[in-house]
Design an enzyme around this catalytic site. Sequence first.
Site, mmCIF file in Angstrom:
data_model
loop_
_atom_site.group_PDB
_atom_site.id
_atom_site.type_symbol
_atom_site.label_atom_id
_atom_site.label_comp_id
_atom_site.label_asym_id
_atom_site.label_seq_id
_atom_site.Cartn_x
_atom_site.Cartn_y
_atom_site.Cartn_z
ATOM 1 N N ASP A 1 14.522 26.624 50.947
ATOM 2 C CA ASP A 1 13.914 26.778 49.633
ATOM 3 C C ASP A 1 14.845 27.640 48.793
ATOM 4 O O ASP A 1 14.951 28.847 49.009
ATOM 5 C CB ASP A 1 12.536 27.439 49.734
ATOM 6 C CG ASP A 1 11.777 27.401 48.413
ATOM 7 O OD1 ASP A 1 12.427 27.454 47.350
ATOM 8 O OD2 ASP A 1 10.534 27.320 48.442
ATOM 9 N N ILE A 9 2.092 27.681 50.844
ATOM 10 C CA ILE A 9 1.692 26.787 51.939
ATOM 11 C C ILE A 9 2.731 26.816 53.057
ATOM 12 O O ILE A 9 2.397 26.975 54.233
ATOM 13 C CB ILE A 9 1.496 25.360 51.409
ATOM 14 C CG1 ILE A 9 0.367 25.319 50.382
ATOM 15 C CG2 ILE A 9 1.204 24.393 52.566
ATOM 16 C CD1 ILE A 9 0.289 24.023 49.600
ATOM 17 N N HIS A 54 -4.886 12.203 51.488
ATOM 18 C CA HIS A 54 -4.537 13.308 50.575
ATOM 19 C C HIS A 54 -5.687 14.302 50.447
ATOM 20 O O HIS A 54 -6.099 14.675 49.351
ATOM 21 C CB HIS A 54 -4.114 12.785 49.204
ATOM 22 C CG HIS A 54 -3.161 13.714 48.504
ATOM 23 N ND1 HIS A 54 -2.258 13.288 47.562
ATOM 24 C CD2 HIS A 54 -2.971 15.059 48.615
ATOM 25 C CE1 HIS A 54 -1.551 14.323 47.121
ATOM 26 N NE2 HIS A 54 -1.969 15.399 47.755
ATOM 27 N N ILE A 55 -6.186 14.732 51.608
ATOM 28 C CA ILE A 55 -7.315 15.656 51.628
ATOM 29 C C ILE A 55 -6.928 17.016 52.213
ATOM 30 O O ILE A 55 -7.805 17.835 52.526
ATOM 31 C CB ILE A 55 -8.505 15.073 52.418
ATOM 32 C CG1 ILE A 55 -8.076 14.468 53.758
ATOM 33 C CG2 ILE A 55 -9.215 14.017 51.594
ATOM 34 C CD1 ILE A 55 -7.765 15.447 54.845
ATOM 35 N N GLU A 107 -1.223 6.177 45.284
ATOM 36 C CA GLU A 107 -2.545 6.582 45.742
ATOM 37 C C GLU A 107 -3.607 6.099 44.764
ATOM 38 O O GLU A 107 -3.394 6.152 43.556
ATOM 39 C CB GLU A 107 -2.611 8.104 45.888
ATOM 40 C CG GLU A 107 -1.632 8.651 46.935
ATOM 41 C CD GLU A 107 -1.705 10.162 47.081
ATOM 42 O OE1 GLU A 107 -2.471 10.815 46.326
ATOM 43 O OE2 GLU A 107 -0.998 10.701 47.941
ATOM 44 N N THR A 122 2.467 16.908 53.729
ATOM 45 C CA THR A 122 1.225 17.229 53.027
ATOM 46 C C THR A 122 1.522 17.606 51.587
ATOM 47 O O THR A 122 0.658 18.163 50.901
ATOM 48 C CB THR A 122 0.491 18.389 53.721
ATOM 49 O OG1 THR A 122 1.386 19.495 53.864
ATOM 50 C CG2 THR A 122 -0.034 17.976 55.082
ATOM 51 N N ALA A 123 2.731 17.283 51.118
ATOM 52 C CA ALA A 123 3.136 17.632 49.759
ATOM 53 C C ALA A 123 2.924 16.434 48.836
ATOM 54 O O ALA A 123 1.799 16.159 48.428
ATOM 55 C CB ALA A 123 4.585 18.118 49.749
ATOM 56 N N ARG A 124 3.975 15.704 48.512
ATOM 57 C CA ARG A 124 3.872 14.549 47.634
ATOM 58 C C ARG A 124 4.535 13.348 48.289
ATOM 59 O O ARG A 124 5.617 13.453 48.883
ATOM 60 C CB ARG A 124 4.534 14.842 46.277
ATOM 61 C CG ARG A 124 3.744 15.809 45.396
ATOM 62 C CD ARG A 124 2.414 15.197 44.978
ATOM 63 N NE ARG A 124 1.648 16.051 44.084
ATOM 64 C CZ ARG A 124 0.700 16.891 44.469
ATOM 65 N NH1 ARG A 124 0.421 17.018 45.758
ATOM 66 N NH2 ARG A 124 0.036 17.606 43.582
ATOM 67 N N ASP A 165 -0.233 12.894 54.679
ATOM 68 C CA ASP A 165 -1.431 13.128 53.872
ATOM 69 C C ASP A 165 -1.208 12.764 52.409
ATOM 70 O O ASP A 165 -2.116 12.905 51.598
ATOM 71 C CB ASP A 165 -1.851 14.604 53.978
ATOM 72 C CG ASP A 165 -3.174 14.886 53.298
ATOM 73 O OD1 ASP A 165 -4.154 14.184 53.600
ATOM 74 O OD2 ASP A 165 -3.229 15.814 52.457
#
Length: 305
Positions: free
Chosen positions: A173, A154, A279-280, A260, A229-231, A255
């Site tokens: 990373d 991603i 979270h979509i 949740e 958009t991860a966690r 997101d």
Amino acid sequence: MTKPVLLVTGADLAPQALAILSDFHVVYAGAKPTEDDIVALCRTHDPVAIIVRYSKVGAAAMDAAPSLKVISKHGSGTDTIDKLAAADRGIRVAAAVGANAAAVAEQALALLLACAKSVVQLDRRMHAGHWDKATHKSVELEGRTIGLVGLGAIGLRLARMVDAMGMRVLGFDPYAKDLPACVQPVGLETIWRESDAISLHCPLTADNAGLLNAATLAACRRGVIVVNTARGGLIDEAALLDAVRSGQVASAGLDSFVVEPMAAGHPFHGEPRIVLSPHIGGVTADAYVKMGVAAANNVLAALNG
């Protein structure tokens, strides 16, 4: 002969995935299963495999299914699976790595653009009859620096997108290798110090929970844009809200969240400079098929040794 049971912690699976799993009796946990629901279904059906869509799968579910051999995630993030408990019981955990990469990277880009261009706020103003052309200034992303935390499928896909827009791309990373020329590998301190926008694409672990907190947000450039958009657990939500309200963070596009679904009355509700989606990021018609097929194939691979 009775078919072995495969439990899906959701209400459905793509037909293409079900075709791969024709030798199994598929049991669905429903649209919003709880951990207790999953334990009860494991106790009743003793599945040999679980495909995880929603909720968590912990040690209690594993102990309730003595025949369980593999837990396959319908997506890339396995933080909802107790991997230590699985390892202790000889149960393989697999993820559909890369299956939703295009969908999530596109969502991250959409949130980045929504923040930079004030899309949501201007839409609301227009619908209320206002015309803010003389007073509004958006952020131009060309020539600005984006810091990506996590350079898997991603993160690298987003890197190529923003590079094409003329952004400078920094990336952190410790496990990434053979990075494309458009990504400059740096440490987290450089990400905080030099980025005009930061986008999170790493898994949630015990070591990086609250990665964006009061201290790290204070180390960022004033007016930084934050995208996640991860966690949700990667961000200290209270610290982020304070940083948005103080102007240290210009805007945030989120997101994923610590809890949740997000409960009514969450402090983010009504905050004009926080853009929310439920979270979509990985929820597209194409990704639904890709993730289902990958999860099904991972089941077969594990069971066939």
